[in-house]
Design a protein around this motif. Structure first.
Motif, PDB file in Angstrom:
ATOM      1  N   PRO A 194      68.575 -32.353   3.985  1.00 17.17           N
ATOM      2  CA  PRO A 194      68.095 -30.978   4.187  1.00 17.17           C
ATOM      3  C   PRO A 194      67.129 -30.497   3.107  1.00 17.17           C
ATOM      4  CG  PRO A 194      70.456 -31.115   4.602  1.00 17.17           C
ATOM      5  CD  PRO A 194      70.045 -32.448   4.043  1.00 17.17           C
ATOM      6  N   ALA A 195      67.421 -30.783   1.840  1.00 14.71           N
ATOM      7  CA  ALA A 195      66.527 -30.334   0.763  1.00 14.71           C
ATOM      8  C   ALA A 195      65.185 -31.051   0.824  1.00 14.71           C
ATOM      9  CB  ALA A 195      67.184 -30.571  -0.600  1.00 14.71           C
ATOM     10  N   ALA A 196      65.220 -32.338   1.148  1.00  9.49           N
ATOM     11  CA  ALA A 196      63.975 -33.104   1.262  1.00  9.49           C
ATOM     12  C   ALA A 196      63.139 -32.589   2.425  1.00  9.49           C
ATOM     13  CB  ALA A 196      64.289 -34.583   1.446  1.00  9.49           C
ATOM     14  N   VAL A 197      63.773 -32.319   3.566  1.00  4.99           N
ATOM     15  CA  VAL A 197      63.049 -31.809   4.734  1.00  4.99           C
ATOM     16  C   VAL A 197      62.444 -30.444   4.438  1.00  4.99           C
ATOM     17  CG1 VAL A 197      63.324 -30.996   7.108  1.00  4.99           C
ATOM     18  CG2 VAL A 197      64.354 -33.160   6.404  1.00  4.99           C
ATOM     19  N   ALA A 198      63.189 -29.586   3.757  1.00  3.06           N
ATOM     20  CA  ALA A 198      62.661 -28.258   3.416  1.00  3.06           C
ATOM     21  C   ALA A 198      61.422 -28.372   2.538  1.00  3.06           C
ATOM     22  CB  ALA A 198      63.742 -27.441   2.711  1.00  3.06           C
ATOM     23  N   SER A 199      61.448 -29.292   1.587  1.00  2.00           N
ATOM     24  CA  SER A 199      60.289 -29.495   0.715  1.00  2.00           C
ATOM     25  C   SER A 199      59.096 -30.036   1.502  1.00  2.00           C
ATOM     26  CB  SER A 199      60.642 -30.453  -0.427  1.00  2.00           C
ATOM     27  OG  SER A 199      61.625 -29.897  -1.267  1.00  2.00           O
ATOM     28  N   LEU A 200      59.353 -30.930   2.441  1.00  2.00           N
ATOM     29  CA  LEU A 200      58.276 -31.491   3.248  1.00  2.00           C
ATOM     30  C   LEU A 200      57.660 -30.438   4.167  1.00  2.00           C
ATOM     31  CD1 LEU A 200      59.841 -34.963   4.166  1.00  2.00           C
ATOM     32  CD2 LEU A 200      57.865 -34.559   2.688  1.00  2.00           C
ATOM     33  N   ILE A 201      58.493 -29.585   4.749  1.00  2.00           N
ATOM     34  CA  ILE A 201      57.975 -28.516   5.610  1.00  2.00           C
ATOM     35  C   ILE A 201      57.127 -27.543   4.794  1.00  2.00           C
ATOM     36  CG2 ILE A 201      58.654 -26.492   6.953  1.00  2.00           C
ATOM     37  CD1 ILE A 201      60.983 -28.153   8.039  1.00  2.00           C
ATOM     38  N   ALA A 202      57.617 -27.189   3.605  1.00  2.00           N
ATOM     39  CA  ALA A 202      56.837 -26.291   2.737  1.00  2.00           C
ATOM     40  C   ALA A 202      55.504 -26.934   2.369  1.00  2.00           C
ATOM     41  CB  ALA A 202      57.637 -25.961   1.482  1.00  2.00           C
ATOM     42  N   ARG A 227      63.713 -27.350  13.914  1.00  2.00           N
ATOM     43  CA  ARG A 227      62.924 -26.675  12.889  1.00  2.00           C
ATOM     44  C   ARG A 227      61.691 -27.491  12.532  1.00  2.00           C
ATOM     45  NH1 ARG A 227      64.659 -25.849   6.606  1.00  2.00           N
ATOM     46  NH2 ARG A 227      62.862 -24.614   5.956  1.00  2.00           N
ATOM     47  N   LEU A 228      61.882 -28.784  12.468  1.00  2.00           N
ATOM     48  CA  LEU A 228      60.785 -29.673  12.116  1.00  2.00           C
ATOM     49  C   LEU A 228      59.707 -29.641  13.197  1.00  2.00           C
ATOM     50  CD1 LEU A 228      61.244 -33.212  10.677  1.00  2.00           C
ATOM     51  CD2 LEU A 228      59.698 -32.854  12.553  1.00  2.00           C
ATOM     52  N   LYS A 229      60.122 -29.673  14.468  1.00  2.00           N
ATOM     53  CA  LYS A 229      59.138 -29.662  15.552  1.00  2.00           C
ATOM     54  C   LYS A 229      58.373 -28.342  15.586  1.00  2.00           C
ATOM     55  CE  LYS A 229      62.123 -31.067  18.714  1.00  2.00           C
ATOM     56  NZ  LYS A 229      62.675 -31.494  20.023  1.00  2.00           N
ATOM     57  N   TYR A 230      59.040 -27.258  15.293  1.00  2.00           N
ATOM     58  CA  TYR A 230      58.350 -25.963  15.240  1.00  2.00           C
ATOM     59  C   TYR A 230      57.287 -25.976  14.150  1.00  2.00           C
ATOM     60  CZ  TYR A 230      57.480 -21.043  14.272  1.00  2.00           C
ATOM     61  OH  TYR A 230      56.863 -19.833  14.047  1.00  2.00           O
ATOM     62  N   SER A 231      57.623 -26.502  12.982  1.00  2.00           N
ATOM     63  CA  SER A 231      56.674 -26.545  11.864  1.00  2.00           C
ATOM     64  C   SER A 231      55.498 -27.463  12.178  1.00  2.00           C
ATOM     65  CB  SER A 231      57.385 -27.008  10.589  1.00  2.00           C
ATOM     66  OG  SER A 231      58.438 -26.136  10.267  1.00  2.00           O
ATOM     67  N   LEU A 232      55.769 -28.603  12.785  1.00  2.00           N
ATOM     68  CA  LEU A 232      54.693 -29.511  13.168  1.00  2.00           C
ATOM     69  C   LEU A 232      53.785 -28.875  14.225  1.00  2.00           C
ATOM     70  CD1 LEU A 232      56.606 -32.922  13.285  1.00  2.00           C
ATOM     71  CD2 LEU A 232      54.712 -32.354  11.748  1.00  2.00           C
ATOM     72  N   SER A 233      54.383 -28.146  15.174  1.00  2.00           N
ATOM     73  CA  SER A 233      53.581 -27.471  16.195  1.00  2.00           C
ATOM     74  C   SER A 233      52.685 -26.419  15.565  1.00  2.00           C
ATOM     75  CB  SER A 233      54.499 -26.820  17.241  1.00  2.00           C
ATOM     76  OG  SER A 233      55.284 -27.791  17.897  1.00  2.00           O
ATOM     77  N   HIS A 234      53.227 -25.702  14.603  1.00  2.00           N
ATOM     78  CA  HIS A 234      52.446 -24.686  13.898  1.00  2.00           C
ATOM     79  C   HIS A 234      51.248 -25.329  13.203  1.00  2.00           C
ATOM     80  CE1 HIS A 234      51.417 -21.726  10.783  1.00  2.00           C
ATOM     81  NE2 HIS A 234      51.970 -20.821  11.588  1.00  2.00           N
ATOM     82  N   ALA A 235      51.470 -26.456  12.557  1.00  2.00           N
ATOM     83  CA  ALA A 235      50.384 -27.146  11.865  1.00  2.00           C
ATOM     84  C   ALA A 235      49.395 -27.739  12.862  1.00  2.00           C
ATOM     85  CB  ALA A 235      50.946 -28.241  10.965  1.00  2.00           C
TER      86      ALA A 235
END
Length: 267
Positions: A194-202, A227-235
């Motif tokens: 979770p912490a690694a994913v949060a850093s990658l999304i940021a 959450r990851l797919k939402y962030s990737l879609s945003h990018a």
């Protein structure tokens, strides 16, 4: 003829010295310097020689830079060494190959801050290869004291391979260092907690460098989650850099294919 430029003369002399040194260097060492994985068994023969201590030490060092070679363990464990420094390198080499009696010496090497940095790094990598409980703290300690960028990169790569989630915060702190950015992002992707994913999304959504955002998208593509797919879609839709939009789109495509494959296997 003569060389009038003193600097050029020094360069030519230095090149000549390098050629002469190479000519006196054993073939296995030259091959290993070039990355020849088949040089490992011959390197053990160099280590076993009773003379040329500098060459023996380099051979042992190179042995740990090459992939582990199971065929070398019998010869390495039979060596009788009176050079403590050489014995340390060999202890790490045999432990990496699974010789458990060497573990205590490997742990002593890790605990001694006065030992050579590369030796301690190889010891930590060997411990990590066997999922030793002290590997992550040892590597994190080395990351705090690495003497140069290349050494830091090697530590970060080792942390990524280990996959210990306790390393996420230390790796995230390196995302502001351009010289360590790519390795840190990739290591966070390998850790995937979770912490690694949060850093990658940021990093994907907010890092100032487009290449960092591209690497973050690539690191996220094998993890998954809403959450990851939402962030990737945003990018993919809104990042100002075309390369980032493409990387995010490709990551989404890979995740979609993985989900389809998983559903098909469950039927």
């Amino acid at each position: 003829s003569t060389v009038d430029d003193p600097d050029l003369g020094c360069q030519l002399l230095g090149g000549l010295r390098s050629v002469l040194a190479a000519a006196q260097c054993p073939g296995p060492i030259l091959r290993a310097r070039l990355g020849d994985v088949d040089a490992a068994d011959s390197l053990v023969d160099v280590v076993a020689q009773p003379s040329a201590p500098a060459q023996r030490r380099e051979a042992a060092r190179l042995l740990l830079q090459l992939p582990a070679r199971p065929s070398t363990i019998s010869s390495l464990t039979r060596l009788q060494l009176d050079d403590p420094m050489l014995a340390d390198w060999v202890s790490v080499a045999v432990f990496r190959l699974g010789h458990r009696p060497a573990r205590q010496q490997v742990e002593r090497i890790l605990a001694d801050a006065n030992r050579e940095f590369e030796l301690r790094l190889r010891a930590a990598e060997a411990l990590a290869g066997w999922q030793g409980s002290g590997a992550a703290p040892a590597l994190l300690g080395l990351l705090q004291g690495c003497p140069d960028r290349d050494s830091c990169r090697q530590v970060i790569v080792a942390l990524g391979r280990l996959g210990d989630r306790s390393a996420a915060a230390a790796l995230a702190a390196r995302l502001n260092d351009p010289g360590l950015l790519r390795e840190s992002i990739r290591a966070l992707g390998q850790i995937a907690g979770p912490a690694a994913v949060a850093s990658l999304i940021a990093c994907l959504l907010h890092h100032e460098h487009p290449l960092a955002r591209v690497e973050a998208a690539r690191a996220l593509r094998s993890i998954g989650g809403p959450r990851l797919k939402y962030s990737l879609s945003h990018a993919a839709l809104g990042d100002p850099a075309p390369m980032v939009r493409q990387a995010a789109f490709m990551a989404l495509l890979r995740l979609a294919r993985a989900e389809v494959g998983s559903s098909a296997r469950q039927r």
